[in-house]
Design a protein around this motif. Structure first.
Motif, short mmCIF file in Angstrom:
data_model
loop_
_atom_site.label_atom_id
_atom_site.label_comp_id
_atom_site.label_asym_id
_atom_site.label_seq_id
_atom_site.Cartn_x
_atom_site.Cartn_y
_atom_site.Cartn_z
N ASP A 112 5.96 -15.58 -3.95
CA ASP A 112 6.65 -15.21 -2.71
C ASP A 112 6.03 -15.94 -1.51
O ASP A 112 6.69 -16.15 -0.49
CB ASP A 112 6.69 -13.70 -2.49
CG ASP A 112 5.33 -13.02 -2.43
OD1 ASP A 112 4.33 -13.63 -2.83
OD2 ASP A 112 5.28 -11.84 -2.02
N GLY A 133 6.39 -10.32 -4.27
CA GLY A 133 5.38 -10.46 -5.30
C GLY A 133 5.71 -11.61 -6.23
O GLY A 133 6.40 -12.56 -5.84
N SER A 165 13.82 -8.79 -5.41
CA SER A 165 12.56 -9.53 -5.48
C SER A 165 12.62 -10.70 -6.45
O SER A 165 11.94 -11.72 -6.23
CB SER A 165 11.42 -8.57 -5.89
OG SER A 165 11.71 -7.93 -7.12
N GLY A 176 8.02 -7.14 -6.94
CA GLY A 176 7.45 -6.39 -5.83
C GLY A 176 6.00 -6.06 -6.08
O GLY A 176 5.30 -6.76 -6.81
N THR A 177 5.53 -4.97 -5.49
CA THR A 177 4.13 -4.58 -5.62
C THR A 177 4.01 -3.07 -5.48
O THR A 177 4.90 -2.40 -4.96
CB THR A 177 3.29 -5.27 -4.52
OG1 THR A 177 1.93 -4.83 -4.61
CG2 THR A 177 3.81 -4.94 -3.14
N THR A 178 2.89 -2.55 -5.97
CA THR A 178 2.64 -1.10 -5.84
C THR A 178 2.06 -0.74 -4.48
O THR A 178 1.98 0.44 -4.14
CB THR A 178 1.67 -0.64 -6.95
OG1 THR A 178 0.45 -1.39 -6.85
CG2 THR A 178 2.29 -0.84 -8.32
N TYR A 179 1.65 -1.73 -3.72
CA TYR A 179 1.13 -1.46 -2.37
C TYR A 179 2.28 -1.05 -1.44
O TYR A 179 3.40 -1.56 -1.57
CB TYR A 179 0.41 -2.68 -1.80
CG TYR A 179 -0.84 -3.07 -2.54
CD1 TYR A 179 -2.05 -2.43 -2.28
CD2 TYR A 179 -0.81 -4.07 -3.51
CE1 TYR A 179 -3.21 -2.79 -2.96
CE2 TYR A 179 -1.96 -4.43 -4.20
CZ TYR A 179 -3.15 -3.78 -3.92
OH TYR A 179 -4.29 -4.13 -4.61
N THR A 199 -3.90 -9.71 -0.93
CA THR A 199 -3.50 -8.37 -1.39
C THR A 199 -1.99 -8.18 -1.23
O THR A 199 -1.43 -8.40 -0.16
CB THR A 199 -4.22 -7.28 -0.57
OG1 THR A 199 -5.63 -7.51 -0.64
CG2 THR A 199 -3.89 -5.90 -1.10
N GLY A 200 -1.33 -7.76 -2.31
CA GLY A 200 0.09 -7.42 -2.22
C GLY A 200 1.04 -8.59 -2.19
O GLY A 200 2.21 -8.42 -1.85
N ARG A 201 0.58 -9.79 -2.54
CA ARG A 201 1.50 -10.93 -2.58
C ARG A 201 1.12 -11.86 -3.72
O ARG A 201 0.02 -11.79 -4.28
CB ARG A 201 1.52 -11.69 -1.26
CG ARG A 201 0.28 -12.50 -0.97
CD ARG A 201 0.41 -13.31 0.33
NE ARG A 201 -0.77 -14.15 0.52
CZ ARG A 201 -0.99 -14.89 1.59
NH1 ARG A 201 -0.12 -14.89 2.59
NH2 ARG A 201 -2.08 -15.64 1.68
N SER A 202 2.03 -12.73 -4.08
CA SER A 202 1.84 -13.75 -5.12
C SER A 202 2.05 -15.12 -4.49
O SER A 202 2.66 -15.24 -3.43
CB SER A 202 2.85 -13.52 -6.24
OG SER A 202 2.97 -14.66 -7.07
#
Length: 459
Positions: A111, A198, A225, A202-205, A105-108
């Motif tokens: 990154d 991300g 980012s 980035g991310t929406t979290y 959750t919240g990463r790729s």
């Protein structure tokens, strides 16, 4: 084929394509860094209320179990997974079920791999710096023991002026001191955390990137980012620093090889760092020095390869960047091996002090001091230079050193010479009257050694 991105695809990836694309064969050395980064990420997600504490504990327990099992040999990192990230996540899900699916959750992976590489390189920089320290300590020991060991200094590989072994080794101390400072500077500059970048935007979290950075020992998060996932400057800096370290080792090796030759006989390399010939029983070859010299090109190749790979890549992440790892790993492994073996060779090497001194005497390294003698008696240096050149020709003809030439021969060429010329051109006088900072004279060398000792105490 175990992959975590198959939802959009309607058929299996061709096996050859999959194998070509996979990185598990080399990025599996990241397993500890990948798990460490995942634990920090999970702690942050729970702190932000994105995961429950129960989920956090289950995931961390599962990750720590994977780490323990890999390190104890109970769990083998399988090539059926595309990369180390897939292996860790799939194994976690297999072990703890649904909570494991929330790890990403919240990463790729973009990154994630950027973080793993930084964590890994940061550890390696520390280990490399420790090995540079061992080289410096070995050099310092030789210097302390050889303040009065006279030898020829060279220019154009020809004997030039008398120096000491301590002075000659001090030049290498300066080189490796700069190597230490480059590694220190690289560590400081690379110490920002890309996790939370991300894929590129980035991310929406509501991630707390500062907290994650602190957990992992970074100074703070990366501030862009896109750059966070596509930056490989720190790798280029490392490979550049390693190339310079290897260049210094190669220059040093070249001198050891020359000094070990029958013609010089300045050093005796310990048997543990030499080999013999399969046909010539008298041979004792300086193989370690030669291999270090040869492997320098291998590290240069890694730097040039990565520079070439990176030169045409647009922002942000591109698969080309996967090529960074094998080059970096090979260069790091090569440099570590060379530093370790070279330090051992240095510590065990014996110096033929009498041979060095005799070489300085018979190489006319005191010719400049003979000219200075005449200058101190009021003669212009250019005239003194010509007179001493005639003296050298006379000595060459007689196959003797300047300090063996009778006074009457000196006075035939120039009546200004007196008995004190022999003291003026003794190696001890030639060296020890050079007292400027950085010179080989005992007074200057003792000051330099004091600074070097203090430097190593503060290392």
């Amino acid at each position: 084929m175990a992959q975590l991105w198959g939802g959009r695809f309607t058929k299996e990836t061709d096996q050859l394509v999959y194998n070509f694309n996979a990185s598990i064969s080399f990025d599996k050395r990241f397993y500890a860094q990948d798990i460490r980064g995942s634990i920090a990420h999970v702690m942050m997600l729970a702190r932000q209320g994105i995961l429950t504490d129960i989920e956090k504990e289950k995931i961390i327990e599962g990750l720590e179990g994977i780490l323990d099992d890999v390190e104890q040999g109970k769990l083998v990192i399988s090539d059926k997974y595309e990369d180390i990230h897939s292996f860790v996540e799939a194994t976690l899900i297999d072990r703890i079920g649904e909570p494991g699916k929330k790890l990403h959750t919240g990463r790729s992976r973009n990154d994630q791999v950027a973080l793993d590489m930084k964590l890994y390189i940061r550890d390696e920089v520390h280990m490399l710096d420790n090995l540079v320290e061992e080289i410096l300590l070995a050099i310092l020991t030789i210097m302390e023991e050889n303040v009065d060991t006279y030898m020829p200094g060279f220019t154009h590989l020809q004997k030039a002026q008398p120096i000491t072994l301590a002075h000659h080794m001090g030049a290498y101390f300066e080189m490796f001191k700069r190597d230490h400072e480059r590694l220190t500077d690289l560590y400081r500059r690379m110490n920002t955390c890309p996790l939370g970048s991300g894929a590129l935007a980035g991310t929406t979290y509501p991630l707390d990137r500062e907290y994650t950075a602190r957990l992992l020992g970074f100074e703070g998060p990366t501030l862009n980012s896109m750059d966070g996932v596509s930056d490989r400057d720190y790798l280029l800096e490392l490979l550049s620093s390693l190339s310079i370290i290897m260049m210094h080792l190669s220059r040093f090796s070249e001198e050891v090889i020359i000094w070990n030759s029958n013609e010089y006989q300045f050093v005796e390399i310990d048997d543990a760092y030499s080999t013999g010939s399969s046909i010539m029983p008298q041979k004792k070859n300086p193989d370690i020095a030669e291999l270090v010299r040869g492997k320098t090109g291998r590290v240069y190749g890694a730097l040039n390869a990565l520079l070439t790979t990176m030169k045409g890549i647009p922002l942000a992440y591109n698969k080309d960047m996967q090529e960074d790892k094998e080059w970096a790993f090979d260069a790091i492994d090569t440099a570590k091996g060379c530093l370790t073996l070279f330090a051992g060779m240095l510590r065990s090497m014996q110096f033929n002090k009498a041979r060095m001194k005799d070489s300085a005497r018979h190489g006319f390294t005191n010719a400049t001091d003979a000219a200075d003698y005449l200058v101190n008696h009021g003669m212009p240096f250019r005239d003194a230079h010509g007179i001493v050149g005639q003296l050298v020709l006379t000595c060459i003809d007689k196959k003797i050193a300047l300090d063996e030439l009778p006074l009457e021969e000196y006075q035939k060429i120039c009546p200004a010479f007196e008995k004190d010329i022999y003291d003026a051109i003794s190696l001890e006088t030639c060296v020890n009257k050079r007292i400027t900072t950085g010179a080989p004279g005992r007074m200057a060398m003792e000051e330099t050694l004091a600074m070097y000792k203090k430097y190593m105490e503060e290392y």
